[in-house]
Design an enzyme around this catalytic site. Structure first.
Site: not given
Length: 381
Positions: A15, A34, A47, A108, A130, A215, A294
């Site tokens: 995101g 990050e 997916h 991913r 942070l 998968y 999230d």
């Protein structure tokens, strides 16, 4: 120029990467902070439905993602014991025609690399945990664990279920353990080849209280990934995940179909993760700070749409900023929340219920959604 507003994005996950790229493409200054020291190719699949691939089209990465991914023709649901088919949801060419983009499954880590590729190295700053954030009304001040400080005109909290930005807006509150764990394992094509089974491209094996989703994560079909949902009322560890084992998997899926047993036999390393979530939040933004993914609507992964919702959030946020302009950022952020809350909450509740595509149903409301062509609802507050 002072008019070129500066955004700080907290968290460089999927995101955070999406919102940073889209903001930069829209002409804004963006810095992503990050917490991790670097990114690694963690063993997890994901997916990406047509609803997200259309956003990747806007980002200029659709073709790259498509080329490296697996393109299942169907999502199959099968009875975990008998192997009987419970649903056959068409994807493949059907998705291209009916939903306007492909449905893919991918690793991913590989996806993350591609999503970050439009950014420059200086756009993402690592090792930035942070610890404190303050909205002064005129700007947002950030303090990090290493003693450094930064400021921005606006801050986007893309920092996950334990978001520090969410904590600033709503106070400290631990996420709720759902009572479920997820086992994760990545199996090589070489390992699969040792077993005489039909390993389908995208399949979910179900029984009443547990499942296994399986998968391929590459177009080469050289990695096969599974993730489970298994009840476990006794999780007490503070760790993000713990090692599991073939023995634990055999116990959890005792009596399951032979193909599932073969997958367990092919597993060389498996981990288990507690599934946590939160109740829907009363607000997603305040003044110069706004949440996505999230940080504001975590969900169980049972619908395979959690990351998709974060990416949709990112795209809608930037769309609303461009629609309204930052001279009225309060309205822009309110418009974003008004146009995301209902859909994200619907996906969150459907995912948490773990009913998605178990039986034959029409997934068009999810997969067919086109964020850029959806009419904007008025902000109500």
């Amino acid at each position: 120029m002072k008019d070129k507003k500066n955004f700080a994005v907290i968290g460089a996950g999927l995101g955070g990467a999406a919102v940073a790229v889209l903001l930069k493409q829209a002409g804004f200054n963006v810095t992503v902070y990050e917490r991790a020291p670097h990114f690694s190719r963690l063993g997890a699949g994901i997916h990406m439905g047509p609803n997200v691939m259309k956003i990747f089209r806007k980002m200029g990465i659709e073709e790259k993602v498509s080329l490296m991914s697996s393109h299942p023709d169907y999502w199959f649901s099968r009875d975990g014991i008998t192997g009987d088919y419970m649903s056959r949801i068409p994807l493949g060419e059907y998705a291209l025609k009916e939903y306007g983009a492909a449905y893919v499954t991918v690793h991913r880590g590989d996806l993350h690399d591609v999503m970050l590729s439009p950014l420059n190295s200086e756009d993402v700053v690592f090792n930035k945990h942070l610890e404190h954030i303050e909205d002064t009304g005129e700007e947002v001040l950030m303090k990090f664990a290493d003693g450094s400080e930064a400021k921005a005109d606006f801050v986007i909290g893309a920092d996950g279920i334990n978001s520090m930005v969410r904590e600033n807006l709503l106070g400290k509150e631990k996420p709720t353990y759902s009572g479920w764990i997820a086992h994760r394992a990545l199996i090589t094509g070489e390992q699969l080849a040792k077993f005489d089974h039909n390993f389908e491209d995208c399949i979910k094996w179900w029984t009443e209280d547990r499942h296994m989703m399986v998968y391929f994560t590459t177009g080469r079909r050289d990695e096969y990934y599974y993730v489970t949902g298994v009840p476990d009322p006794d999780w007490s560890s503070d760790a993000s995940f713990l090692p599991s084992s073939q023995e634990e998997m055999r116990e959890a899926f005792d009596g399951y179909h032979g193909t599932v047993q073969a997958l367990i036999d092919a597993t060389s390393e498996v981990t288990k993760w507690p599934l946590k979530n939160r109740n829907p939040l009363p607000l997603w933004r305040r003044n110069r700070m706004v949440l996505l993914g999230d940080a504001c609507h975590p969900m169980k992964p049972h619908m395979a749409q959690g990351a998709a919702m974060a990416i949709e959030d990112a795209a809608m946020l930037v769309r609303c900023i461009e629609e309204v302009g930052l001279s009225d950022f309060t309205t822009a952020f309110a418009l974003y929340e008004a146009n995301r809350k209902e859909r994200a909450t619907r996906v969150q509740s459907t995912s948490n219920a773990n009913t998605w595509l178990r039986t034959q149903e029409d997934p068009a409301w999810c997969f067919g959604y086109d964020l850029y062509n959806a009419p904007l609802k008025d902000a109500t507050n």
